[in-house]
Structures are given as C-alpha cells and as structure tokens.
Design a protein around this motif. Structure first.
Motif, PDB file in Angstrom:
ATOM      1  N   MET A  38       0.830  -1.196   0.000  1.00 26.79           N
ATOM      2  CA  MET A  38       0.000   0.000   0.000  1.00 26.79           C
ATOM      3  C   MET A  38       0.869   1.251   0.000  1.00 26.79           C
ATOM      4  SD  MET A  38      -3.214   0.521  -0.204  1.00 26.79           S
ATOM      5  CE  MET A  38      -3.890   2.147  -0.629  1.00 26.79           C
ATOM      6  N   GLY A  39       2.006   1.188   0.675  1.00 27.03           N
ATOM      7  CA  GLY A  39       2.930   2.317   0.669  1.00 27.03           C
ATOM      8  C   GLY A  39       3.408   2.640  -0.738  1.00 27.03           C
ATOM      9  N   ARG A  40       3.719   1.606  -1.524  1.00 22.71           N
ATOM     10  CA  ARG A  40       4.156   1.819  -2.905  1.00 22.71           C
ATOM     11  C   ARG A  40       3.028   2.389  -3.756  1.00 22.71           C
ATOM     12  NH1 ARG A  40       5.974  -3.784  -1.946  1.00 22.71           N
ATOM     13  NH2 ARG A  40       8.096  -3.645  -1.128  1.00 22.71           N
ATOM     14  N   TRP A  41       1.817   1.864  -3.542  1.00 20.94           N
ATOM     15  CA  TRP A  41       0.661   2.341  -4.302  1.00 20.94           C
ATOM     16  C   TRP A  41       0.429   3.827  -4.047  1.00 20.94           C
ATOM     17  CZ3 TRP A  41      -4.136   4.573  -3.730  1.00 20.94           C
ATOM     18  CH2 TRP A  41      -5.054   4.392  -4.762  1.00 20.94           C
ATOM     19  N   LEU A  42       0.516   4.236  -2.818  1.00 24.99           N
ATOM     20  CA  LEU A  42       0.315   5.638  -2.462  1.00 24.99           C
ATOM     21  C   LEU A  42       1.425   6.515  -3.042  1.00 24.99           C
ATOM     22  CD1 LEU A  42      -0.781   5.079   1.230  1.00 24.99           C
ATOM     23  CD2 LEU A  42      -2.226   6.062  -0.562  1.00 24.99           C
TER      24      LEU A  42
END
Length: 333
Positions: free
Chosen positions: A121-125
C-alpha cells in the motif's frame, strides 16, 4: 484517467537515498531470508518514534522476529512480532503532492503484517504522489505498561511525529490521513475516536501537536470487543482471556465516538469469515449517530485480508480508487 489496477503490486518507484541527520534510518527494515523479499521498492527512510526508547518497557523484553509466510515464488508476505522499537517506514514519492497517510497493517494484534497491508500500500500511495508511513507498532500482549493502549500510544505518537516533521517531507501538516487493515483497522478506528486521550507522558515538542487525522479509513476492521461479534484472536491479544465489560467498552471504537471525530471511509466484504461485517456496520451506526461523515462500501464477496494483491480480478479491486476519490472530496489531495 483510468489506472491499470493490475499494476497494484508493481508500483515501485526510484526512491531517494536515505535521509541524512536525524531522519536517517536508526532501525533497519525487517528482512527475510528469501531472496525475493526486496523485489519491489523498499522504504527510503526509517523514523524511530521514541528517541530514548519506548515508554513502559516490560521486565523481559520480547525479541523481534520476522517470518516469511509466503509459499509463492516472487511474492513476499512477512510478519513481525516482538517489536520493541516502534517505527515508521517511509515511502516517498518522486513528486510529493503534500498529502500523507499513516498506514497500520493488521495481524490480529499477534504480529504486524509487513507486505500485504503495509509496503504494498505504501508503494501504491507513493506512485500517486502521496507520502506513506507504515507503522510498526508494539503488541499489547508483550507486557508493556500501557497494556491495551500500547498500540494506540504508538499511533498517536506517529501522527504527531509526522506532523512535526512535515516540512522535511514536503507534507501539509493538515493533510495527514490514517488507514488500517483488520486489527490495524481497529487501531485506525481507535486513533480516529481516541486521538485526544492521554495514553503516554509527553516527551518533546512533537507531543504538543494534535494526533487527529484529517480522515480515517478502517479497512475490513476489527471494531467491537463484544464477544458476539469480535474477532476472538484480536480480542484475546488486546484484552486477555477474561476482560471485564468495562474493558470491552473502553476498547470498542463504536462505543467511543466523539463529536469531533474525523470523517471515515469504511470498507468490508460481506463474506468475511474472519472479522464479521457487523463490526463495520456497528462503527457506521455510531459515527452517524454523532453526525460524523462516513462513506461505507460493502462488497458481496472478497473475504478477509485481501489488501491489494488478493483483490485483483474481483469487484473489490476498485476499493483503493474509491478511497482516493472520497479522500479528495474531503480535501486530502
């Protein structure tokens, strides 16, 4: 522009080198023996939350341990337990848009999930210009003096530290959201409802800042500690084997909604066989009763713990875009 949702797992960016000075990594990211554990972009920095050590240490400190649970080649699924150095793992975008999210992975308060509900999720954000901070929080059964409030102490401190250091990350201190999954969803809801409750003694000027997020997104969350609908494992790890009714109420976010709680985005699958959908419905009703704006999305199927990777190819895969659209409507981006 429609995004390619099948790129959810591959939103790696070229992150800057580790920050210098006080923001440089004090505690290394968890690692696993499998060579694919770092196949995608890793965090660019680590921030330890408590510069002189976490408060209320138990007499016998737990030992941090990282376990690789994945059986699939090329996909990592790490879990960490025994956390004694609570910290934020930072995912920085190439071009920050001023918004940030505090991410709280799940794990039933037994461990903290690293990849599925944290780093991915960190990468997606970050791929969308949003700075992401993945929280590695202490676990309540490890004997910390704060007891059931120990993870909330870390979440409150994390919000304040992010806000205090906002300038270093090109963040607007008023545009910090919270998002949590499963037991991390409980922590997210707890933060959204008890952000002003004193759970630790202030240690520096950061603690003079508010811990209230601009908005909160508990995803397939544990909410109620009522044994009729609670996730049994989270309840036991948080409150022990035989909690009192007062303890159950004190740690059920649906029973503690203040009138100044932030707007909330709720997401749950109705076929969730781990955390009953009633948890989200109870929280929605409590928020509505206090006049708090709440966006609710229920999917017929999806199960539990889908995060990003297990949502691909299913109707529930649209959830990150639904959240982002709603967050924009709240002035987040």
């Amino acid at each position: 522009m429609r995004s390619d949702r099948r790129s959810l797992l591959c939103a790696g960016l070229a992150f800057p080198a580790l920050l210098s000075g006080k923001l440089a990594a004090q505690t290394a990211p968890p690692s696993a023996s499998e060579p694919f554990a770092g196949a995608f972009a890793d965090p660019s920095a680590t921030i330890d939350l408590w510069p002189s050590g976490a408060p209320g240490m138990p007499s016998a400190l737990p030992v941090e341990e990282t376990t690789e649970r994945s059986q699939a080649s090329g996909i990592s699924d790490r879990a960490v337990l025994g956390i004694t150095v609570p910290r934020l793992m930072v995912f920085r975008p190439d071009r920050a848009n001023g918004a940030a999210v505090l991410l709280m992975p799940g794990g039933g308060y037994n461990h903290v999930v690293v990849d599925k509900e944290g780093y991915e999720m960190g990468r997606w954000l970050a791929a969308r210009g949003i700075t992401a901070f993945v929280l590695f929080y202490r676990l309540p059964y490890d004997g910390w003096a704060a007891g059931p409030d120990v993870a909330l102490s870390d979440a409150q401190r994390a919000m304040r530290v992010i806000r205090h250091r906002a300038g270093s990350f090109s963040i607007d201190p008023e545009k910090i959201a919270a998002m949590g999954f499963s037991a991390g969803g409980h922590l997210c809801a707890d933060l959204a409802t008890r952000f002003a409750v004193s759970t630790y003694r202030p240690i520096d000027e950061a603690d003079g800042l508010s811990a209230r997020p601009l908005c909160a997104a508990p995803i397939y969350p544990v909410i109620s500690m009522d044994p009729a609908v609670a996730h049994a494992g989270s309840r036991t790890r948080l409150l022990g084997d035989v909690p009192s009714r007062e303890q159950e109420l004190a740690h059920s976010p649906d029973r503690n909604v203040p009138r100044d709680a932030p707007p909330v985005f709720l997401l749950h699958a109705e076929d969730d066989d781990v955390v009953p959908v009633e948890n989200a419905l109870l929280f929605r009703a409590a928020l509505k009763a206090q006049g708090i704006p709440v966006e609710t999305h229920l999917f017929e199927t999806g199960g539990h713990g889908f995060g990003l990777r297990r949502a691909v190819g299913k109707p529930v895969e649209v959830w990150p875009e639904l959240w982002l659209g709603w967050a924009r409507s709240r002035g987040f981006v």
